[in-house]
Design a protein around this motif. Structure first.
Motif, short mmCIF file in Angstrom:
data_model
loop_
_atom_site.label_atom_id
_atom_site.label_comp_id
_atom_site.label_asym_id
_atom_site.label_seq_id
_atom_site.Cartn_x
_atom_site.Cartn_y
_atom_site.Cartn_z
N MET A 1 18.56 -12.49 -21.27
CA MET A 1 19.55 -13.40 -21.19
C MET A 1 20.99 -13.05 -20.20
SD MET A 1 19.31 -16.53 -22.18
CE MET A 1 21.44 -16.94 -21.97
N ALA A 2 21.78 -13.96 -19.20
CA ALA A 2 22.91 -13.19 -18.32
C ALA A 2 23.56 -13.04 -19.19
CB ALA A 2 22.19 -13.99 -17.39
N GLU A 3 24.10 -12.13 -18.54
CA GLU A 3 25.08 -11.33 -19.23
C GLU A 3 26.72 -12.44 -19.04
OE1 GLU A 3 26.39 -7.80 -19.87
OE2 GLU A 3 24.71 -7.68 -20.57
N PRO A 4 27.39 -12.08 -20.05
CA PRO A 4 28.17 -13.56 -20.05
C PRO A 4 29.56 -13.24 -18.68
CG PRO A 4 28.25 -12.05 -22.02
CD PRO A 4 27.51 -11.09 -21.18
N VAL A 5 29.94 -14.16 -18.15
CA VAL A 5 30.65 -13.96 -17.02
C VAL A 5 32.10 -13.21 -17.40
CG1 VAL A 5 31.60 -14.67 -15.12
CG2 VAL A 5 29.56 -16.07 -15.27
N LYS A 6 32.49 -12.17 -16.47
CA LYS A 6 33.87 -11.61 -17.39
C LYS A 6 35.03 -12.24 -16.07
CE LYS A 6 32.80 -7.69 -19.94
NZ LYS A 6 31.34 -7.11 -19.25
N ASP A 7 34.45 -11.79 -15.04
CA ASP A 7 35.56 -12.59 -13.60
C ASP A 7 34.81 -13.58 -12.75
OD1 ASP A 7 37.20 -12.33 -11.59
OD2 ASP A 7 37.39 -10.92 -11.46
N TRP A 8 35.04 -14.53 -12.83
CA TRP A 8 34.49 -15.72 -11.82
C TRP A 8 35.03 -16.02 -10.99
CZ3 TRP A 8 30.43 -19.33 -13.40
CH2 TRP A 8 31.16 -19.07 -15.58
N THR A 9 35.82 -14.70 -10.39
CA THR A 9 36.07 -14.86 -8.73
C THR A 9 34.83 -13.89 -7.88
OG1 THR A 9 37.97 -13.44 -8.82
CG2 THR A 9 38.56 -15.45 -8.56
N THR A 10 34.28 -12.61 -9.07
CA THR A 10 33.05 -11.44 -8.28
C THR A 10 32.07 -11.70 -8.59
OG1 THR A 10 34.30 -10.41 -9.85
CG2 THR A 10 35.44 -10.61 -7.04
N PHE A 15 24.63 -21.20 -13.44
CA PHE A 15 23.57 -21.47 -15.23
C PHE A 15 24.62 -21.49 -16.58
CE2 PHE A 15 20.88 -20.72 -11.18
CZ PHE A 15 20.66 -21.84 -11.04
N ASP A 16 25.51 -20.79 -15.81
CA ASP A 16 26.37 -20.50 -17.37
C ASP A 16 26.49 -21.69 -18.06
OD1 ASP A 16 27.93 -17.40 -18.23
OD2 ASP A 16 29.47 -19.82 -18.62
N PRO A 35 40.27 -18.12 -3.04
CA PRO A 35 39.14 -20.01 -2.61
C PRO A 35 37.49 -19.84 -2.39
CG PRO A 35 41.06 -19.23 -0.99
CD PRO A 35 40.46 -18.39 -2.21
N ILE A 36 37.22 -18.26 -2.57
CA ILE A 36 36.03 -17.88 -1.90
C ILE A 36 35.22 -17.37 -2.35
CG2 ILE A 36 34.30 -17.80 0.13
CD1 ILE A 36 35.47 -19.35 2.20
N ALA A 37 34.24 -17.20 -3.76
CA ALA A 37 33.90 -16.36 -4.72
C ALA A 37 33.01 -16.11 -3.85
CB ALA A 37 33.58 -17.30 -6.30
N HIS A 38 32.85 -14.94 -4.82
CA HIS A 38 31.21 -14.29 -4.46
C HIS A 38 30.39 -14.19 -5.43
CE1 HIS A 38 28.19 -11.29 -3.52
NE2 HIS A 38 28.50 -11.83 -2.94
N THR A 39 29.12 -13.70 -5.84
CA THR A 39 28.30 -13.36 -6.90
C THR A 39 27.54 -12.49 -6.42
OG1 THR A 39 27.29 -13.97 -8.94
CG2 THR A 39 26.93 -15.21 -7.05
N GLU A 40 26.54 -11.82 -6.99
CA GLU A 40 24.83 -11.10 -6.68
C GLU A 40 24.36 -11.74 -7.85
OE1 GLU A 40 24.70 -9.15 -5.04
OE2 GLU A 40 27.09 -8.58 -3.89
N ARG A 41 24.91 -12.77 -8.24
CA ARG A 41 23.82 -13.26 -9.54
C ARG A 41 22.79 -14.34 -8.92
NH1 ARG A 41 25.71 -13.60 -15.21
NH2 ARG A 41 27.27 -12.39 -15.08
N TRP A 42 21.62 -14.23 -9.19
CA TRP A 42 20.67 -15.24 -8.69
C TRP A 42 20.51 -15.01 -6.94
CZ3 TRP A 42 18.19 -17.61 -12.56
CH2 TRP A 42 19.10 -17.74 -13.71
N GLY A 43 20.30 -13.80 -6.99
CA GLY A 43 19.65 -13.82 -5.13
C GLY A 43 20.81 -13.61 -4.57
N ASP A 73 16.31 -20.30 -5.10
CA ASP A 73 15.18 -20.50 -4.83
C ASP A 73 14.93 -19.27 -3.28
OD1 ASP A 73 13.54 -22.91 -2.38
OD2 ASP A 73 12.48 -21.45 -3.49
N PHE A 74 14.40 -18.26 -3.73
CA PHE A 74 13.90 -17.71 -3.02
C PHE A 74 12.67 -17.50 -1.99
CE2 PHE A 74 16.68 -15.15 -4.69
CZ PHE A 74 16.67 -15.92 -6.23
#
Ligand code: HEM
Ligand code: SF4
Lengths: 413, 69
Positions: A1-10, A15-16, A35-43, A73-74
């Motif tokens: 299971m994925a970790e819960p999101v703590k900060d939506w902007t980073t 898929f949460d 306004p331009i968020a970033h994530t490391e999740r899903w690639g 999709d990788f």
């Protein structure tokens, strides 16, 4: 299971479960804070949420390529690395045609691939399918109206687009159920499950390949595979792999998306008796109501592939980064839409980008609008009064296509 | 008043035609052009403004006609 999101902007996660259920406050937070968020999740990906940023990025096709439009999709090919057991034509289609043109193509291929597709999806051509769509909706309703209850997603919304596109592709409508399974396997459940994604893609490609081989022997008047097979580009027939890729796209792009929109529209109307009453009393509002429902409940978030080093609004982006084109969030941007969270069925100023903006503007938008209009009209005609049986129990698909998946409705006594 | 569709920008969303079929027409690909050299009859000015406000590509412009404004 994925970790819960703590900060939506980073660290956002499309898929949460919270994002699937109610993304609107999350988008508001991102839009105002970063306004331009970033994530490391899903690639890893960037996610613009303001209208102006979506508008600019979608139109910069040089930097933001469509070679890969799915975020998790990788592989550029739908098959991953092991295409064993996949017919050769099908492999060629996914590789040489770049998967599913025009959505996965950049110019110059995009330009002719799109031009080829636009005429059969023009508003006039699509109108030919309106009577049978109306009949289909009435039939579906007749099947459950006496029960005083139905699942608005599974029994109604989900049943419409697969049959309409089957009709356009000239394939038997009783295949519709099977398609729905494949398309969900590819685009919904498959987004986070590469194996399911791959096997669903192979099923769709293989089936469409059979249809195309059969049509080559017996061309038919007016169906899309025959149209594509007999079309010419620069005096040459369209390569077969391209025809296959495009048919694949039509199935994938036309089903989940439209059914999600119809489902969200019914979900809204179930909870807003005043809007129902108004649509019944002023039927001429249907067109602006459809645009407004598309704006407020836009289902589709596509991705872009950063093709060259760039910086956007202070965010450095590198080749290979993904950008999630959050058209739905742009459509709730208060900089462009007054009272964006309110559904105003006669909203006057509504330049929504639910169908994207720029050269990839949804080629099926006229078809989608027609299906939504007819589905809403027929529902209200037969079931003017209805409600959600248990609002908290409605389930939503999220990720790149958002819409209700389980939605018990009740009416009568 | 006159309207004009910039064909470089138009992507065929069909919004202008749906809102004001008297002012715009679309070709077989769905791309729009203005009718009648873009001349907007007095009673269709609101429609022209509506088309501008709803075009997601910002492809439509209005030239106000000073003499009659
Ligand atoms: C409400 C329903 C629908 C929505 C919200 C929707 C949304 C979108 C969006 C946002 C794009 C742009 C993707 C991008 O910029 O990368 C797109 C592209 C596309 N859609 Fe739809 N779509 C819907 C229904 C349909 C239907 C019914 C069809 C056809 C059967 C269809 C066929 C396509 C095609 C072929 C493209 C690619 C166009 C291109 O790349 O030039 N869509 N759609
Ligand atoms: S609304 Fe804009 S993009 Fe759409 S057809 Fe009209 S001018 Fe073209």
């Amino acid at each position: 299971m994925a970790e819960p999101v703590k900060d939506w902007t980073t660290d956002y996660d499309i898929f949460d479960p919270a994002y699937k259920r109610d993304p609107f406050p999350i988008w508001d937070e991102i839009r105002e804070e970063c306004p331009i968020a970033h994530t490391e999740r899903w690639g890893g990906s960037f996610m613009p949420t303001r209208y102006e940023d979506l508008f600019n990025i979608a139109r910069n096709i040089q930097t933001y390529s469509s070679r890969n439009v799915l975020v998790a999709d990788f592989e550029p090919s739908a098959y991953g690395e092991d295409p064993e057991g996949v017919p050769a034509e099908v492999q060629t289609a996914s590789q040489t045609a770049g998967g599913a043109p025009p959505i996965t193509a950049d110019p110059p291929v995009h330009t002719w691939a799109r031009k080829l597709l636009l005429p059969p999806f023009s508003a006039t051509q699509v109108a030919r399918y309106e009577p049978e769509t109306r009949e289909l909706c009435a039939e579906l309703i007749a099947g459950f109206i006496a029960n005083g209850r139905a699942d608005g997603a599974a029994d109604y919304a989900q049943q419409i687009p697969p049959r309409v596109i089957a009709s356009m592709l000239g394939i038997p409508k009783d295949k519709a159920e099977t398609f729905t399974g494949w398309v969900r396997g590819f685009l919904e459940l498959g987004l986070t499950d590469p194996e399911m994604r791959q096997s669903s893609a192979i099923s769709i490609f293989s089936y469409m390949n059979e249809v195309i081989q059969e049509r080559k022997q017996n061309l038919r008047e007016g169906d899309l595979p025959s149209y594509l097979l007999t079309s010419q580009v620069d005096g040459e027939p369209v390569p077969e792999a391209h025809v296959l890729g495009t048919c694949f796209l039509l199935m994938v792009a036309g089903i989940d998306t439209t059914w999600s929109s119809i489902g969200s529209a019914i979900w809204h109307l179930a909870q807003h008796p005043a809007d129902r009453a108004r649509l019944i009393a002023e039927p001429e509002l249907i067109d602006s109501a459809v645009e407004e429902l598309l704006r407020a409940y836009s289902p589709v978030t596509m991705a872009r592939y950063v093709a060259e080093e760039t910086e956007y609004a202070g965010c450095p982006m590198h080749e290979g980064d993904k950008v999630l084109m959050n058209f739905p969030a742009a459509n709730r941007d208060p900089r462009v839409f007054e009272n964006p969270d309110q559904v105003i069925i006669d909203r006057e100023k509504n330049p929504h980008i639910a169908f994207g903006v720029g050269i990839h503007r949804c080629a099926g938008s006229n078809l989608a609008r027609m299906e939504m209009k007819v589905a809403i009209q027929e529902w209200l005609k037969h079931i003017p009064e209805f409600r959600l049986e248990a609002p908290d129990e409605v389930t939503w698909a999220g990720g790149q296509v958002r819409g209700p998946r389980k939605m018990a409705l009740v009416w009568g006594s | 008043m006159k309207v004009h569709v910039d064909s470089e920008k138009c992507q065929g969303h069909n919004r202008c035609y749906a809102l004001a079929p008297g002012l715009f027409k679309v070709d077989e690909f769905g791309y729009a052009t203005e009718r009648n050299d873009g001349v907007v009859p007095e009673n269709m000015r609101d429609k022209a403004r509506l088309a501008v406000e709803n075009c997601p590509e910002r492809a439509i412009s209005i030239v106000e006609d000073d003499a009659s404004a």
